[in-house]
Design an enzyme around this catalytic site. Structure first.
Site, PDB file in Angstrom:
ATOM      1  N   GLN A  11       0.862  -1.182   0.000  1.00  0.00           N
ATOM      2  CA  GLN A  11       0.000   0.000   0.000  1.00  0.00           C
ATOM      3  C   GLN A  11       0.895   1.228   0.000  1.00  0.00           C
ATOM      4  O   GLN A  11       1.897   1.291   0.699  1.00  0.00           O
ATOM      5  CB  GLN A  11      -0.888   0.000   1.246  1.00  0.00           C
ATOM      6  N   PRO A 193       4.917   8.242   0.296  1.00  0.00           N
ATOM      7  CA  PRO A 193       5.002   7.477  -0.953  1.00  0.00           C
ATOM      8  C   PRO A 193       6.405   6.938  -1.216  1.00  0.00           C
ATOM      9  O   PRO A 193       7.403   7.469  -0.715  1.00  0.00           O
ATOM     10  CB  PRO A 193       4.591   8.507  -2.015  1.00  0.00           C
ATOM     11  N   SER A 194       6.463   5.874  -2.024  1.00  0.00           N
ATOM     12  CA  SER A 194       7.718   5.261  -2.476  1.00  0.00           C
ATOM     13  C   SER A 194       8.569   4.754  -1.320  1.00  0.00           C
ATOM     14  O   SER A 194       9.792   4.627  -1.437  1.00  0.00           O
ATOM     15  CB  SER A 194       8.531   6.255  -3.335  1.00  0.00           C
ATOM     16  N   ARG A 195       7.933   4.482  -0.187  1.00  0.00           N
ATOM     17  CA  ARG A 195       8.614   3.991   1.015  1.00  0.00           C
ATOM     18  C   ARG A 195       9.647   4.989   1.550  1.00  0.00           C
ATOM     19  O   ARG A 195      10.514   4.615   2.340  1.00  0.00           O
ATOM     20  CB  ARG A 195       9.295   2.639   0.751  1.00  0.00           C
ATOM     21  N   LEU A 196       9.552   6.245   1.150  1.00  0.00           N
ATOM     22  CA  LEU A 196      10.432   7.282   1.678  1.00  0.00           C
ATOM     23  C   LEU A 196       9.745   7.944   2.865  1.00  0.00           C
ATOM     24  O   LEU A 196       9.379   9.129   2.845  1.00  0.00           O
ATOM     25  CB  LEU A 196      10.782   8.299   0.578  1.00  0.00           C
TER      26      LEU A 196
END
Length: 216
Positions: A11, A193-196
């Protein structure tokens, strides 16, 4: 479900951001602000937290309990059976970690610190405010110890009911009470977002707190 299907579950988090300018100078008031938001959002079990301890052999263990207070905006309070596995591990190594996860807000909080027993008056007052069934259960259950079957536990429950018939509230069992975790490190994690993800951590430095950002 196949392993590949499990691996593909993900997610993207994008609800909020977290910056150093957003947070309070000390961690427990900041935690209280986030907890208030979790309560206002009507999340399921917003006070649920994973309590992690370590045994004498170095084996970690974890379980979910409920947060029951933030006394003096300085500690995290929970209650349990002192003779349970967690109680025995905390007696030998009085340090623990707490983890809160609020997926509805895309947030988690990680807390590490020292453990001490809550004052007996605090433990007794809370114990006697619990529903009677919970008071009986605390007397009846030898928490974390092997029992023969469910019937054994129910028989112990009936024995306690008979023992304290007509008594309300029950006295607090000597093996049951509160723990205070006094934090030395608290991390606030906000999904991005983007696991950042945003990760802001407080670390105790003497009588003050040092604030820093961690890479996700």
């Amino acid at each position: 479900m196949t392993d590949q299907e499990l691996a593909d579950l993900r997610q993207s988090y994008s609800q909020r951001t977290l910056s150093e300018a957003d947070v309070q100078p000390t961690p427990v008031p900041q935690f209280r602000a986030w907890l208030d938001e979790a309560l206002a959002a009507h999340l399921d079990e917003p006070t649920a937290m994973t309590v992690s301890t370590v045994g004498p052999d170095g084996q970690p263990s974890a379980r979910v309990v409920l947060l029951k207070g933030l006394p003096d905006d300085a500690t995290f309070l929970f209650y349990t059976n002192y003779d349970s596995r967690k109680g025995q591990e905390l007696a030998a190594q009085p340090r623990a970690a707490l983890t809160f996860f609020w997926p509805g807000l895309e947030r988690q909080v990680r807390v590490e610190g020292r453990i001490e027993k809550a004052p007996e008056t605090m433990s007794t007052e809370y114990f006697q405010s619990r529903p009677r069934g919970s008071q009986v259960g605390a007397w009846a259950s030898p928490q974390s110890q092997p029992i023969a079957d469910r019937e054994t536990l129910e028989a112990r429950e009936h024995e306690v009911e008979s023992q304290f018939a007509g008594q309300d509230p029950l006295p607090r069992p000597p093996h049951w009470g509160g723990y205070l975790l006094r934090p030395t490190r608290v991390e606030f994690w906000q999904g991005r977002p983007s696991r950042l993800h945003d990760r802001i951590v407080y670390e105790q430095a003497g009588d003050t707190w040092r604030l820093s950002r961690l890479a996700p």
